[in-house]
Design an enzyme around this catalytic site. Structure first.
Site, PDB file in Angstrom:
ATOM      1  N   GLU A   1       0.788  -0.640  -7.041  1.00  0.00           N
ATOM      2  CA  GLU A   1       0.989   0.703  -6.209  1.00  0.00           C
ATOM      3  C   GLU A   1       2.429   0.892  -5.854  1.00  0.00           C
ATOM      4  OE1 GLU A   1      -1.770   1.164  -2.876  1.00  0.00           O
ATOM      5  OE2 GLU A   1      -3.269   0.298  -3.794  1.00  0.00           O
TER       6      GLU A   1
ATOM      7  N   CYS B   1      -1.717   1.959   7.796  1.00  0.00           N
ATOM      8  CA  CYS B   1      -0.343   1.767   7.285  1.00  0.00           C
ATOM      9  C   CYS B   1      -0.131   0.299   7.250  1.00  0.00           C
ATOM     10  CB  CYS B   1       0.643   2.623   7.920  1.00  0.00           C
ATOM     11  SG  CYS B   1       2.163   2.207   7.592  1.00  0.00           S
TER      12      CYS B   1
ATOM     13  N   TYR C   1      -7.582   4.489  -9.003  1.00  0.00           N
ATOM     14  CA  TYR C   1      -7.584   3.875  -7.757  1.00  0.00           C
ATOM     15  C   TYR C   1      -8.184   2.526  -7.986  1.00  0.00           C
ATOM     16  CZ  TYR C   1      -6.839   2.315  -3.071  1.00  0.00           C
ATOM     17  OH  TYR C   1      -6.541   1.421  -1.851  1.00  0.00           O
TER      18      TYR C   1
ATOM     19  N   CYS D   1      19.193  -5.508   5.702  1.00  0.00           N
ATOM     20  CA  CYS D   1      19.765  -5.704   4.250  1.00  0.00           C
ATOM     21  C   CYS D   1      21.043  -5.211   4.165  1.00  0.00           C
ATOM     22  CB  CYS D   1      18.936  -4.679   3.343  1.00  0.00           C
ATOM     23  SG  CYS D   1      19.486  -4.945   1.682  1.00  0.00           S
TER      24      CYS D   1
ATOM     25  N   ASP E   1      -3.050  -7.260   3.118  1.00  0.00           N
ATOM     26  CA  ASP E   1      -3.531  -6.649   1.923  1.00  0.00           C
ATOM     27  C   ASP E   1      -3.128  -7.631   0.692  1.00  0.00           C
ATOM     28  OD1 ASP E   1      -4.018  -4.347   3.191  1.00  0.00           O
ATOM     29  OD2 ASP E   1      -2.010  -3.477   2.937  1.00  0.00           O
TER      30      ASP E   1
ATOM     31  N   TYR F   1      -0.436  -5.053  -4.722  1.00  0.00           N
ATOM     32  CA  TYR F   1       0.643  -4.773  -3.539  1.00  0.00           C
ATOM     33  C   TYR F   1       1.788  -5.625  -3.904  1.00  0.00           C
ATOM     34  CZ  TYR F   1      -4.009  -3.450  -1.501  1.00  0.00           C
ATOM     35  OH  TYR F   1      -5.252  -2.693  -1.432  1.00  0.00           O
TER      36      TYR F   1
ATOM     37  N   CYS G   1       0.878  -1.050  -0.005  1.00  0.00           N
ATOM     38  CA  CYS G   1       0.003  -0.266  -0.066  1.00  0.00           C
ATOM     39  C   CYS G   1       0.916   1.087  -0.121  1.00  0.00           C
ATOM     40  CB  CYS G   1      -0.859   0.063   1.391  1.00  0.00           C
ATOM     41  SG  CYS G   1      -1.893   1.568   1.421  1.00  0.00           S
TER      42      CYS G   1
END
Length: 220
Positions: free
Chosen positions: A98, A203, A86, A212, A133, A138, A55
């Site tokens: 997105e 969120c 959207y 990473c 999601d 996504y 998202c």
């Protein structure tokens, strides 16, 4: 409807919605947090990076909070439909992800540092989803703007795969593809800097908890 299939699938070009020659909405002039213009052309000393990590509401905030980022813009990329909305993207009939467009000053923040933020802010092993999601929009993706970005993103993916595998995670599903043939379409005004306008808003950003490595030219 593709969005209600048990297993999300990307449409073919023939299945995708046709879109339109002109957008149905205007993009705001300035970033609500950074105060900088949202749309280009951008100053010549800046570079552009495009990231899809679920998202785009939370994803955009990850990058506007990064020092050295000049502006951010939520949008759609990687599909077939021109000037999508959207609702069209969420139907899974455009093929778009997105995405957040990140315009940055390379003298203040490196592309490698942005990739580190990208990898650590989501789970790149989940395919067509991030957490709860679910949908093709996504998916995890990096759209590159130069051969150097392409090589750096591919190397970082390989390096991160090593540490994810060591930590018991699965294979990375992130696509790393040139942006040249994959236009970025800005999202509607209310999606731009959504979490600044709605501080308590949803969120979905959440990483694997695995750090990473950056600054690695090739994965050993």
């Amino acid at each position: 409807m593709f969005s209600y299939r048990r297993t999300p699938e990307l449409p073919t070009r023939e299945e995708a919605l046709p879109g339109r020659a002109e957008p149905l909405f205007a993009v705001p002039e300035r970033h609500t947090v950074l105060g900088t213009p949202l749309s280009g052309p951008y100053p010549a000393h800046l570079e552009v990076a495009d990231f899809g990590l679920g998202c785009f509401w939370g994803a955009e905030r990850v990058f506007w909070q990064t020092p050295g980022v000049w502006t951010t813009l939520a949008g759609y990329q990687g599909g077939f439909t021109e000037n999508p909305t959207y609702d069209e993207v969420c139907s899974a009939l455009t093929g778009h992800a997105e995405v957040v467009r990140v315009v940055f000053d390379p003298t203040r923040v490196s592309y490698e540092a942005l990739l580190k933020r990208f990898w650590e802010s989501h789970d790149p092993t989940q395919g067509f989803r991030q957490g709860n999601d679910v949908g093709t929009q996504y998916r995890s993706a990096v759209y590159t703007h130069s051969p150097a970005q392409q090589a750096t993103a591919e190397a970082s993916r390989a390096a991160y795969q090593q540490v994810l595998t060591y930590s018991g995670h699965g294979r990375i599903s992130t696509a790393v593809l040139p942006a040249a043939d994959r236009p970025f379409w800005p999202a509607e005004a209310h999606h731009q800097q959504y979490l600044d306008k709605n501080p308590g808003g949803y969120c979905g950003i959440g990483g694997t908890g695995v750090s990473c490595p950056i600054g690695v030219a090739t994965a050993e």
